[in-house]
Scaffold this active site. Structure first.
Site, short mmCIF file in Angstrom:
data_model
loop_
_atom_site.label_atom_id
_atom_site.label_comp_id
_atom_site.label_asym_id
_atom_site.label_seq_id
_atom_site.Cartn_x
_atom_site.Cartn_y
_atom_site.Cartn_z
N HIS A 52 0.78 -1.23 0.00
CA HIS A 52 0.00 0.00 0.00
C HIS A 52 0.83 1.29 0.00
CE1 HIS A 52 -3.48 -2.54 1.00
NE2 HIS A 52 -2.75 -3.08 1.96
O1 RIB Z 1 -5.05 -0.29 4.69
C1 RIB Z 1 -3.66 -0.23 4.48
C2 RIB Z 1 -3.03 0.81 5.34
O2 RIB Z 1 -3.24 0.47 6.71
C3 RIB Z 1 -1.50 0.89 5.17
O3 RIB Z 1 -1.08 2.21 5.44
C4 RIB Z 1 -1.00 -0.03 6.24
O4 RIB Z 1 0.32 0.32 6.68
C5 RIB Z 1 -1.99 0.24 7.33
O5 RIB Z 1 -1.57 1.41 8.02
#
Ligand code: RIB
Ligand code: CA
Length: 314
Positions: A244
């Site tokens: 992500h």
């Molecule tokens: O949903 C994904 C996000 O949530 C990313 O930033 C991961 O590190 C968590 O913080």
């Protein structure tokens, strides 16, 4: 050469946060990291603040200033994600405890002071976790909103739905009021939702390209990814898990990798069923003002090629 972009990274490390930070450190010609502010999210604040310093030291960047920010959302109790990131939040590699100190100043005050000091329109906020610190900074110092060049956030989801509930993505779900405050602030927002990050899978060949770099940061990154992806591989039955957070830094380096459109985005705050959902008016069926550039498509091979290229420089 184009002017370096000054950024503040607001983060809740988190293995994928670590990948974003390594990508930034591997791009010194384009990015100047003014500081890192930590927030409670994946794991409690003490751990995200410890992890951020461990990542800096892994990369030989003891020069970076790390500021602890909010230890809980603006209104709600904290929800964490040890089930994804492990109990330390950075499970995978064995890393030494940090020796560099946390800065005395609170992360929220660092954000305010930096935005007031730097020329207006020159500082970009790169947010990798719940938006609590940004919302608190805006509440304490509303004058900073027009001074922000851009806020690139990993958060939200629309066509892909949610990952912590069927409707909500984790960063928004943890602090929906903060997300709504940021989206109403007038700051130019670029949103990297699950719709993009679910295309960024840590396929075996992509992880092997990082392992082949052979440096200590690269090997530690592979160990983080191998730990981090196990949860999503199980959940989605995919080859690799979605990576992500580095989507935000990749956008700053190569925006042409991404495609999206200006939309209105609102956050559900009331419904038990859908709280934290980012309601994206993608088809413009309302007359609500555009308040975010919402990304939907990404060149995932180009993204991982950029990661491998820049990780090799750390
Ligand atoms: O949903 C994904 C996000 O949530 C990313 O930033 C991961 O590190 C968590 O913080
Ligand atoms: Ca994160």
């Amino acid at each position: 050469m184009a002017e370096k972009r000054k950024i503040i990274i607001d983060t809740d490390p988190g293995q994928d946060d670590a990948a974003a930070i390594l990508l930034a450190f591997g791009s010194p010609e384009e990015l100047e990291v003014l500081g890192i502010t930590t927030v409670a999210g994946n794991v409690p604040l003490a751990l995200t603040s410890r992890n951020a310093r461990m990542i800096c030291e892994l990369c030989g960047r003891q020069d970076i200033k790390v500021f602890a920010g909010a230890d809980r959302p603006v209104k709600r109790p904290l929800i964490t994600a040890e089930h994804v990131h492990g109990k330390t939040g950075l499970d995978g590699p064995v890393l030494p405890a940090p020796t560099m100190a946390l800065q005395e100043q609170h992360g929220v005050d660092f954000i305010i002071e930096t935005l007031r000091r730097e020329p207006a329109g020159t500082v970009t906020l790169c947010t990798l976790g719940p938006l609590t610190n940004i919302a608190l900074a805006l509440e304490k110092a509303p004058d900073i909103a027009p001074r922000v060049r851009e806020l690139v956030m990993m958060g939200g989801g629309f066509f892909e739905g949610g990952n912590i509930t069927p409707a909500a993505e984790f960063n928004i779900y943890v602090d929906p009021e903060a997300a709504q405050a940021v989206l109403k602030s007038g700051i130019p927002v670029v949103m990297m939702p699950l719709d993009v990050t679910h295309q960024l899978l840590t396929l075996k060949k992509r992880v092997e390209a990082i392992r082949a770099i052979g440096t200590r940061p690269a090997i530690a990154m592979v160990e983080m990814l191998e730990f981090f992806e196990r949860f999503d591989v199980e959940k989605y039955g995919s080859d690799g898990g979605p990576l992500h957070d580095p989507s935000t830094v990749a956008y700053l380096l190569k925006p042409e990798l991404f495609k999206g459109r200006d939309c209105n985005v609102e956050v559900e705050l009331e419904s038990e069923l859908t709280v934290g959902m980012t309601v994206v008016d993608w088809w413009q069926v309302t007359d609500r003002k555009h308040n975010a550039k919402v990304m939907r498509h990404v060149d995932s091979d180009g993204f991982f090629a950029l990661l491998a290229e820049r990780f090799a420089r750390v």
